[in-house]
Design a protein around this motif. Structure first.
Motif, PDB file in Angstrom:
ATOM      1  N   GLY A  74      27.575  38.852  23.490  1.00  0.00           N
ATOM      2  CA  GLY A  74      27.685  37.521  24.074  1.00  0.00           C
ATOM      3  C   GLY A  74      26.906  37.350  25.367  1.00  0.00           C
ATOM      4  N   ALA A  75      26.174  38.372  25.784  1.00  0.00           N
ATOM      5  CA  ALA A  75      25.447  38.317  27.055  1.00  0.00           C
ATOM      6  C   ALA A  75      23.972  38.009  26.793  1.00  0.00           C
ATOM      7  N   GLY A  76      23.383  37.208  27.669  1.00  0.00           N
ATOM      8  CA  GLY A  76      21.999  36.799  27.454  1.00  0.00           C
ATOM      9  C   GLY A  76      20.983  37.559  28.286  1.00  0.00           C
ATOM     10  N   THR A  77      21.105  37.496  29.595  1.00  0.00           N
ATOM     11  CA  THR A  77      20.108  38.105  30.472  1.00  0.00           C
ATOM     12  C   THR A  77      20.399  39.585  30.675  1.00  0.00           C
ATOM     13  N   PRO A  78      19.411  40.337  31.155  1.00  0.00           N
ATOM     14  CA  PRO A  78      19.663  41.756  31.437  1.00  0.00           C
ATOM     15  C   PRO A  78      20.827  41.965  32.411  1.00  0.00           C
ATOM     16  N   ARG A  79      20.930  41.143  33.448  1.00  0.00           N
ATOM     17  CA  ARG A  79      22.038  41.265  34.397  1.00  0.00           C
ATOM     18  C   ARG A  79      23.372  41.000  33.687  1.00  0.00           C
ATOM     19  N   GLU A  80      23.414  39.981  32.855  1.00  0.00           N
ATOM     20  CA  GLU A  80      24.648  39.677  32.114  1.00  0.00           C
ATOM     21  C   GLU A  80      25.032  40.819  31.191  1.00  0.00           C
ATOM     22  N   ARG A  81      24.031  41.473  30.584  1.00  0.00           N
ATOM     23  CA  ARG A  81      24.344  42.606  29.693  1.00  0.00           C
ATOM     24  C   ARG A  81      24.946  43.761  30.489  1.00  0.00           C
ATOM     25  N   LEU A  82      24.425  44.015  31.678  1.00  0.00           N
ATOM     26  CA  LEU A  82      24.995  45.073  32.509  1.00  0.00           C
ATOM     27  C   LEU A  82      26.416  44.722  32.946  1.00  0.00           C
ATOM     28  N   LEU A  83      26.628  43.476  33.306  1.00  0.00           N
ATOM     29  CA  LEU A  83      27.958  43.053  33.767  1.00  0.00           C
ATOM     30  C   LEU A  83      28.952  42.904  32.623  1.00  0.00           C
ATOM     31  N   ALA A  84      28.448  42.769  31.397  1.00  0.00           N
ATOM     32  CA  ALA A  84      29.339  42.624  30.238  1.00  0.00           C
ATOM     33  C   ALA A  84      30.251  43.834  30.075  1.00  0.00           C
ATOM     34  N   VAL A  85      29.782  44.997  30.510  1.00  0.00           N
ATOM     35  CA  VAL A  85      30.635  46.198  30.465  1.00  0.00           C
ATOM     36  C   VAL A  85      31.922  45.934  31.241  1.00  0.00           C
ATOM     37  N   PHE A  86      31.803  45.310  32.391  1.00  0.00           N
ATOM     38  CA  PHE A  86      32.967  45.054  33.252  1.00  0.00           C
ATOM     39  C   PHE A  86      33.811  43.902  32.699  1.00  0.00           C
ATOM     40  N   ASP A  87      33.174  42.981  31.982  1.00  0.00           N
ATOM     41  CA  ASP A  87      33.934  41.927  31.308  1.00  0.00           C
ATOM     42  C   ASP A  87      34.793  42.524  30.195  1.00  0.00           C
ATOM     43  N   PHE A  88      34.233  43.499  29.489  1.00  0.00           N
ATOM     44  CA  PHE A  88      35.009  44.216  28.472  1.00  0.00           C
ATOM     45  C   PHE A  88      36.214  44.902  29.110  1.00  0.00           C
ATOM     46  N   LEU A  89      35.987  45.577  30.249  1.00  0.00           N
ATOM     47  CA  LEU A  89      37.088  46.246  30.940  1.00  0.00           C
ATOM     48  C   LEU A  89      38.170  45.251  31.348  1.00  0.00           C
ATOM     49  N   ALA A  90      37.757  44.070  31.823  1.00  0.00           N
ATOM     50  CA  ALA A  90      38.726  43.055  32.265  1.00  0.00           C
ATOM     51  C   ALA A  90      39.668  42.666  31.136  1.00  0.00           C
ATOM     52  N   GLY A  91      39.131  42.482  29.946  1.00  0.00           N
ATOM     53  CA  GLY A  91      39.976  42.151  28.801  1.00  0.00           C
ATOM     54  C   GLY A  91      40.888  43.293  28.414  1.00  0.00           C
ATOM     55  N   TRP A  92      40.347  44.494  28.416  1.00  0.00           N
ATOM     56  CA  TRP A  92      41.121  45.679  28.032  1.00  0.00           C
ATOM     57  C   TRP A  92      42.250  45.944  29.018  1.00  0.00           C
ATOM     58  N   PHE A  93      41.978  45.801  30.310  1.00  0.00           N
ATOM     59  CA  PHE A  93      43.001  46.074  31.317  1.00  0.00           C
ATOM     60  C   PHE A  93      44.192  45.127  31.195  1.00  0.00           C
ATOM     61  N   ARG A  94      43.996  43.986  30.571  1.00  0.00           N
ATOM     62  CA  ARG A  94      45.078  43.009  30.427  1.00  0.00           C
ATOM     63  C   ARG A  94      45.919  43.215  29.156  1.00  0.00           C
ATOM     64  N   GLU A  95      45.521  44.157  28.323  1.00  0.00           N
ATOM     65  CA  GLU A  95      46.295  44.436  27.111  1.00  0.00           C
ATOM     66  C   GLU A  95      47.634  45.061  27.505  1.00  0.00           C
ATOM     67  N   ASP A  96      48.678  44.685  26.774  1.00  0.00           N
ATOM     68  CA  ASP A  96      50.033  45.150  27.098  1.00  0.00           C
ATOM     69  C   ASP A  96      50.169  46.667  27.082  1.00  0.00           C
ATOM     70  N   ASP A  97      49.410  47.320  26.204  1.00  0.00           N
ATOM     71  CA  ASP A  97      49.566  48.771  26.072  1.00  0.00           C
ATOM     72  C   ASP A  97      48.539  49.559  26.882  1.00  0.00           C
ATOM     73  N   PHE A  98      47.834  48.908  27.821  1.00  0.00           N
ATOM     74  CA  PHE A  98      46.812  49.619  28.597  1.00  0.00           C
ATOM     75  C   PHE A  98      47.447  50.728  29.428  1.00  0.00           C
ATOM     76  N   ARG A  99      46.950  51.951  29.252  1.00  0.00           N
ATOM     77  CA  ARG A  99      47.434  53.125  29.985  1.00  0.00           C
ATOM     78  C   ARG A  99      46.268  53.923  30.569  1.00  0.00           C
TER      79      ARG A  99
END
Length: 196
Positions: A74-99
């Motif tokens: 879902g990321a377009g520019t090179p900067r967005e692709r690099l930051l997408a890693v952290f967007d993935f983490l943001a979603g994962w950290f909000r999962e109920d079972d995140f440990r």
């Protein structure tokens, strides 16, 4: 139940149990009870607990890679692709079972006592470093940027697990954005890739 179904059921059950309780706290009897697969069959599929742990780590690697790939899609520019890693983490950290990071957790429990487990964890971490390094190269960034971004991502996982604060991903993303801007300037905002 065929072998593939039994294997999948055992691995997904062990993954859930190991992640929530810890590998050492979960015996093979618990995996048998929760999965509905007989102990004899489990040991036929995984001759030792280490074999099962390694299968769980392979499963986790596939999930991690798919999650990162989905975020990058879902990321377009090179900067967005690099930051997408952290967007993935943001979603994962909000999962109920995140440990936290299952690889770090398993390494903390077993890394000193199982060379095979330690090597599997190291390989997953090295694979992530290579992936980020490739994203940095595609963006035209310097080699030193990749390990910096990886440290932010790894540190965010551990901090979020310990603190229970999913906002850790936003802090890591902001720090990553600063590093990327310093390293790339305006080049990282351009569409497509930039040659180094």
């Amino acid at each position: 139940m065929d072998e593939a179904t039994a294997r999948e059921r055992v691995v997904s059950t062990a993954d859930r149990l190991f992640y929530t309780r810890g590998v050492q706290a979960v015996g093979m009897d618990a995996v048998r009870t929760e999965s509905g697969v007989s102990l004899k069959r489990i040991y036929g599929l995984f001759p030792s607990k280490d074999d099962l742990v390694l299968a769980v780590l392979r499963h986790r690697t596939e999930r991690w890679n798919a999650g990162i790939a989905g975020a990058l899609a879902g990321a377009g520019t090179p900067r967005e692709r690099l930051l997408a890693v952290f967007d993935f983490l943001a979603g994962w950290f909000r999962e109920d079972d995140f440990r936290g990071c299952a690889f770090i957790n398993v390494f903390g429990e077993l890394g000193g006592g199982s060379d095979r487990v330690a090597e599997a964890v190291r390989e997953q971490k090295a694979s992530f470093r290579r992936h980020v390094a490739e994203l940095v190269r595609e963006a035209g960034g310097p080699d030193h940027l990749a390990p910096q971004l990886v440290l932010l991502a790894e540190g965010a996982q551990t901090t979020a697990a310990i603190s229970g604060d999913p906002g850790t991903a936003a802090h890591a993303r902001a720090a990553a954005d600063t590093l990327i801007r310093c390293a790339l300037g305006d080049a990282g905002d351009a569409e497509g890739t930039t040659e180094a």
